[in-house]
Design an enzyme around this catalytic site. Sequence first.
Site, PDB file in Angstrom:
ATOM      1  N   CYS A 112     -77.919  27.076  -0.319  1.00 35.70           N
ATOM      2  CA  CYS A 112     -78.961  26.074  -0.469  1.00 35.70           C
ATOM      3  C   CYS A 112     -78.361  24.889  -1.184  1.00 35.70           C
ATOM      4  O   CYS A 112     -77.593  25.040  -2.107  1.00 35.70           O
ATOM      5  CB  CYS A 112     -80.112  26.586  -1.309  1.00 35.70           C
ATOM      6  SG  CYS A 112     -81.165  27.692  -0.414  1.00 35.70           S
ATOM      7  N   GLY A 113     -78.737  23.717  -0.790  1.00 29.84           N
ATOM      8  CA  GLY A 113     -78.430  22.539  -1.581  1.00 29.84           C
ATOM      9  C   GLY A 113     -77.051  22.030  -1.318  1.00 29.84           C
ATOM     10  O   GLY A 113     -76.887  21.011  -0.677  1.00 29.84           O
TER      11      GLY A 113
END
Lengths: 280, 280
Positions: A112-113
């Site tokens: 994520c991210g």
Amino acid sequence: MALPHLTEARAPLTREVETVNEHGERATTSIPAERPLTVYVDKRELVTLMTLGARPEWLVLGYLRNQRLVTSIEEVESITVDWDVGSAAVKTREGIARIEERTAQRVVTTGCGQGSMFGGLMDEVDAISLPAARITQAQLYGLLGAIRAQESTYKSAGSVHGCALFRGAQMLLFVEDVGRHNAIDTIAGWMWLQEPQEPAGDKVFYTTGRLTSEMIIKSAQMGVPIVVSRSGITQMGLDIAQQLGLCAIGRATNRHFLCFTGSERLQLQPELAARPLTAP
Amino acid sequence: MALPHLTEARAPLTREVETVNEHGERATTSIPAERPLTVYVDKRELVTLMTLGARPEWLVLGYLRNQRLVTSIEEVESITVDWDVGSAAVKTREGIARIEERTAQRVVTTGCGQGSMFGGLMDEVDAISLPAARITQAQLYGLLGAIRAQESTYKSAGSVHGCALFRGAQMLLFVEDVGRHNAIDTIAGWMWLQEPQEPAGDKVFYTTGRLTSEMIIKSAQMGVPIVVSRSGITQMGLDIAQQLGLCAIGRATNRHFLCFTGSERLQLQPELAARPLTAP
């Protein structure tokens, strides 16, 4: 050791918005902030990170570290964050060698991210040797209790990932971000600032997110040999953890957990599993 | 219309691993597969995607589409996936113009999985005009019921994100991946293959993941004006959805939901909120 000069830029982490629910009722709800932070290294644009913005200077420092663009914190002279323009200006003492070449290859991961890891990371995994460190089931339960007790943006607004760094059951740092890789990079930046007072060898890394290959690699890069997650693990995450001899514990909430690999680092105390949870 | 030739490469989606739980018991647990898929466009390496691997050809097609590297499906002659070497060979009819330049800028977003969006995407947001489309609360509940009933890797192994495409309450496609951006890209690829029989205007996009800026932008790029999420929304996701006039519904499980923006596209039927759930 010459530590970099860091600004302490701050910005609101949540925002109140109006919503309509299933009963047709209007209500205000808190949502997490998400703002672009464009990183410039010696005035050259490197990347734009979408972040909650809690600790942007530590995030940028950890990003440079985890991307292996900077190998020693002493290479960084200053990080100046300005939320008015959403910029982080990194000044290095002697520049970053071959930065164009080293940021050319792109791997899009499941993280994520921080989905974009610049190339060569996997090549370095074999070179990593993790310190001998163990965690007891009692320490693990203490860690999970500290996480339960932690006030957080997640509790007030949701939609963020949390990461924390522990020494045994003692929480040293808790960080949240809209992207969990921002959160772990922020911890990596903070750890660099603490060394050598806080060596990584006796640390435990906690994340609310899944243990993907990228999360395992980053923990290993930071020298943290034990990772604990509220979520599960992916196949590559497990493969790399096994390769590294890293202890990966998932599905960890309340009294339950699953040790996926590296159980030799986990001192089981099954008698504790039956004990009731102590109120935070 | 000349559709590209696609292989139908298959690989196991889960793997059984041995774990140790809090009682010291050894048990077998299912975890999702995660494998690298390196995409070559006309023999030039473009990117490596970490994916569950359910529908790699649709994933690659949708990736090229959502990255705006290919503007018409007819530009793609074939996509050949070989899991033995983890490669996806894309053959275009006339090459991709300025591909080096167009893949140079890097933005690391909060999206899971496909964290790296090549530049210029935000510039195009203003140009997007979404069709007038609405969803009733009854259709929304039908959609959520279909998701509950769906057999999934998530139920057996966890640690994957799910995305689905609906026409009203009818599920047209359900896709899972270790990265939710892979899942939405897979849907984007599938939609391209269905057009013009299945125009996007009457579609609803569902995701288990958060509604980040990147997810909203991708839905809008696909021309889908209504998005539903089991999770929440981030500030940039909300800002861009408002800018686009897209309907963003979050926290949607069972009978509950929060409409964050675009409520003019949602026909409320509050009397349905009290009805018990029908068994899947």
